[in-house]
Every structure is written in C-alpha cells, then in structure tokens.
Scaffold this motif. Structure first.
Motif, short mmCIF file in Angstrom:
data_model
loop_
_atom_site.label_atom_id
_atom_site.label_comp_id
_atom_site.label_asym_id
_atom_site.label_seq_id
_atom_site.Cartn_x
_atom_site.Cartn_y
_atom_site.Cartn_z
N PRO A 25 0.77 -1.47 -0.19
CA PRO A 25 -0.36 0.19 -0.10
C PRO A 25 1.05 1.23 0.17
O PRO A 25 0.14 2.17 -0.28
N CYS A 29 1.45 4.41 -3.57
CA CYS A 29 1.49 5.25 -3.71
C CYS A 29 2.20 6.70 -4.25
O CYS A 29 2.27 7.96 -4.77
N ASN A 91 -6.86 6.07 -1.43
CA ASN A 91 -7.65 4.65 -1.26
C ASN A 91 -7.95 4.38 -3.32
O ASN A 91 -8.16 3.64 -2.86
N GLN A 92 -8.12 5.36 -4.21
CA GLN A 92 -7.90 5.22 -5.95
C GLN A 92 -6.62 4.78 -5.68
O GLN A 92 -6.89 3.04 -6.77
N TRP A 94 -4.87 2.26 -3.87
CA TRP A 94 -5.41 0.99 -3.69
C TRP A 94 -6.78 0.15 -3.88
O TRP A 94 -6.41 -0.75 -3.79
N ARG A 95 -7.85 0.72 -4.23
CA ARG A 95 -8.88 0.03 -4.74
C ARG A 95 -8.36 -0.20 -5.67
O ARG A 95 -9.11 -1.58 -6.87
N THR A 101 -9.70 0.22 1.34
CA THR A 101 -9.65 1.88 1.58
C THR A 101 -9.57 1.86 3.27
O THR A 101 -10.18 1.86 3.76
N ASP A 103 -11.36 5.18 5.44
CA ASP A 103 -12.34 5.79 5.79
C ASP A 103 -12.57 6.80 7.08
O ASP A 103 -12.08 6.10 8.33
#
Length: 166
Positions: A25, A29, A91-92, A94-95, A101, A103
């Motif tokens: 993860p 990034c 989050n994008q 990771w999706r 993701t 929250d």
C-alpha cells in the motif's frame, strides 16, 4: 494439510517477516506499477534485507529507506503525510490493487466538532443578528427550527461548504 495450503501459509509468513505485504500500500502511493510487481512476488522475500535489496534496485536509496522506515509506523495518515499523498488519491490506488481503503469519518467528525466549537460564538452572533428583528417584534420564528438548533451531521456540514482535510 494440503500442500498448496501449506505453501500459502509459508508465503504469508515470509511476507510478514520481510514486511513485503505492508509495503504494497505504501509503494502504491509512490509507484503503482512497482506496487503491482511487488504484489505478485510477495512470497519471494523472506527477510527485510531481501526486500531492501529488491527495492533499492528499483528506487533511489533515499526513497527505499523512507518506505522501509515507514513500514514500522502503523498510522496510515502519518505515512501518507510523509509522502504528501492525499487520502483520496491513496484510496484510488489501493482500490486499483484490490486493497482495503481508509475511511476517515471519525476524524472528519472530530474536525467538524472542533470547528463548531471554535466558531460557535460567531455562528450564534450571526444567527442572532439575522433574526433580532423577528425576536424583538414578538413574531414567531420562521419555520419550525429553534434558535438553539445547530447542524452536527457531516453530510449537512459538507453540503454547506465546510471543508475537511482527509
């Protein structure tokens, strides 16, 4: 135990020892393609040194060291801040990789409550000034709202232009 299941358990153990599963993860990034490559080879790293060697062959030494140092920090928000990556972008990524993701609703709620507390005197003054004439005249308040009602839901706050940092 079936052989394939044993292989999966050993691969999972190896990725935990080396930190490779935790690195995916973070790496996403920085470089999504490299994160996908790492994701395909998680089980091939048995120690942190092997992961460091693999990473330094693909990234500059400073970036590799930073990524490996951040593996020991379990606060995703702090990790993202270190890379100046907004949560929405992370989050994008990771999706894309099929990863869970984040929250930050609890943090947004806390930020809104802090904002509301800081701005309460100003808000009360604005409402009072706006409706002072109605109050003095003795006419009923328009609608059913009480002058003491204050919006506290995040959706209401966002709908009225209150911005939160992810």
């Amino acid at each position: 135990m079936p052989l394939r299941r044993l292989e999966l358990v050993l691969a999972d153990r190896a990725s935990q020892c080396s930190g490779s599963a935790l690195l995916v993860p973070l790496l996403a990034c920085t470089d999504i393609d490299l994160a996908q490559e790492l994701q395909r080879h998680l089980e091939s790293f048995h120690h942190r040194a092997e992961l460091r060697d693999w990473l330094t062959r693909r990234l500059d030494h400073h970036r590799a060291d930073l990524l490996l140092r951040l593996l020991d920090d379990d606060d995703r928000q702090r990790q993202l801040t270190e890379f100046s990556v907004p949560l929405a972008d992370a989050n994008q990524d990771w999706r894309t990789l099929g990863l869970p993701t984040l929250d930050n609703e609890a943090r947004h709620r806390q930020q809104f409550e802090a904002w509301l507390q800081r701005n309460q005197p100003t808000l009360v003054s604005r409402v009072r000034d706006e409706h002072a004439g109605v109050y003095r005249s003795g006419r009923p308040w328009p609608g059913r709202a009480s002058p003491n009602v204050c919006p506290t839901s995040l959706s209401h706050a966002r709908g009225h232009g209150v911005a939160f940092a992810d």
